[in-house]
Design a protein around this motif. Sequence first.
Motif, mmCIF file in Angstrom:
data_model
loop_
_atom_site.group_PDB
_atom_site.id
_atom_site.type_symbol
_atom_site.label_atom_id
_atom_site.label_comp_id
_atom_site.label_asym_id
_atom_site.label_seq_id
_atom_site.Cartn_x
_atom_site.Cartn_y
_atom_site.Cartn_z
ATOM 1 N N PRO A 262 45.730 19.100 69.485
ATOM 2 C CA PRO A 262 44.774 19.117 68.371
ATOM 3 C C PRO A 262 45.475 19.442 67.055
ATOM 4 N N LEU A 263 45.129 18.720 66.011
ATOM 5 C CA LEU A 263 45.802 18.957 64.731
ATOM 6 C C LEU A 263 44.826 18.853 63.572
ATOM 7 N N LEU A 264 45.248 19.441 62.466
ATOM 8 C CA LEU A 264 44.548 19.317 61.196
ATOM 9 C C LEU A 264 45.469 18.631 60.203
ATOM 10 N N LEU A 265 44.886 17.740 59.400
ATOM 11 C CA LEU A 265 45.601 17.094 58.307
ATOM 12 C C LEU A 265 45.023 17.636 57.006
ATOM 13 N N PHE A 266 45.879 18.145 56.150
ATOM 14 C CA PHE A 266 45.453 18.720 54.876
ATOM 15 C C PHE A 266 45.992 17.907 53.712
ATOM 16 N N GLU A 267 45.239 17.937 52.611
ATOM 17 C CA GLU A 267 45.780 17.452 51.352
ATOM 18 C C GLU A 267 45.312 18.398 50.257
ATOM 19 N N PHE A 268 46.226 18.734 49.369
ATOM 20 C CA PHE A 268 45.961 19.673 48.289
ATOM 21 C C PHE A 268 46.143 18.969 46.951
ATOM 22 N N HIS A 269 45.203 19.149 46.037
ATOM 23 C CA HIS A 269 45.260 18.548 44.705
ATOM 24 C C HIS A 269 45.247 19.651 43.652
ATOM 25 N N GLY A 270 45.937 19.428 42.552
ATOM 26 C CA GLY A 270 45.887 20.374 41.445
ATOM 27 C C GLY A 270 47.195 20.413 40.685
#
Length: 470
Positions: free
Chosen positions: A282-290
Amino acid sequence: MNAPISVQSVRREIPSGFLDALASHFGDRFSTAHAVREHHGRDESPYPAMLPDGVVFAQNTEDVAWVAQHCHKHSVPLIPYGVGSSLEGHLLAVQGGISLDLSGMNRVVAIHAEDFTATVEAGVTRKQLNDEIRNTGLFFPIDPGADASLGGMAATRASGTNAVRYGTMRENVMSLKVVTADGRIIETANRARKSSAGYDLTRIFVGSEGTLGIITEVTVRLYPQPEAISAAICNFPTLDAAVRSVIEIIQMGVPVARVEFMDAWAVKATNAYSKLTLKESPLLLFEFHGSPAGVKEQAGIVQDITRENGGLDFEWADQPEDRSRLWTARHNAYFAGLQLRPGCRASTTDVCVPISRLAECVSETAAELDQASFPYTIVGHVGDGNFHVLMLLDPDNPNEWEESEGINHRLVQRAIRMDGTCTGEHGVGLHKMAFMLEEHGQDALDLMSSLKHAFDPNNILNPGKMIPQR
């Protein structure tokens, strides 16, 4: 091959000469060819094809109004068609009639970069819009996966991977041009950022799935392209640990732009389909903006939370091409899942629950699916409590279809019991119509029916969808 799920289909009789009138008016932009009708009579749902009697290829709002006037006069069903990517049978011609293909209405009408808005015809796709505005420093964030049309996205109240930060089509549609059932052309609002003038017609049509009017133009909000973007992957020992990490991240108020969940089977399928080498757990994919500093701070907080839940160190995808490959692979998870069982037919479902109940809902659903006689995958836009189940079924085994429908029914009941909804993203169409009473109650459905009758007294607009018959 047997039809996986049947539906009662009672075709209306087309008046004599009606199809000839369409052919005379539209010429080669009207077709009764079987191949064309079949293309417009199926989508990505598990339902068998239900063909319209003819297909009109509209080029402008006036074309749409002409067809609507004549269908209204003769009580002929009229079904709007975008790119055919719906998952719940939205565009099937249950009662026959005319499929109105809006894909040729694909012009960007106006870009008001200084106001952060764009007005497009209904057939413009999300990728086309973003290509058009790339040099303005702005972007349109709603991404349901398929390169759907903006008109279809508004009609189904679409969302996608960016919804946790930027919202859904409900929050990002400012105004619509709509053709009513009897062929009138209306504008639901202007481009002002807010208004207190009258009923909010825009919100009535957004999510109405073509049952109240036909959307021909959409004015949407645009956003500045982030100064810095960073993406990361984090694997977990269990499904529950991954989902609980998301709950804590959201409750901490970390403004992640994207946070997506994939179970181990979905990761395995994605690796094979998209030629990736992700760890198959099981995995999570993240994306961060700023800003660069803001992105670094967000990532640090998220990494601390994931570690406390047994997550491994982040694997970063900082280069644009790496991020693009990763998110393209996530968007292709549906097609990747199909490869786990060659020759299968997919039955998909989605629900959405309050974020505090997400881990419980996902865990109970996975436990039931583990006992199923067929393979499955779970993916989700878990930052807003929405997840999807893909059940891979033998199209010639009615027992598997019956089993999958039972699982779907119990999943929806579970979500509603947790104060959630039968669909957070796919829409109602045909497949979720049976759950509308359970979710809304009869009084609310009666009010919806009254609204439908007021907008469409002859019941020609996408009939047989959304509101179940009493």
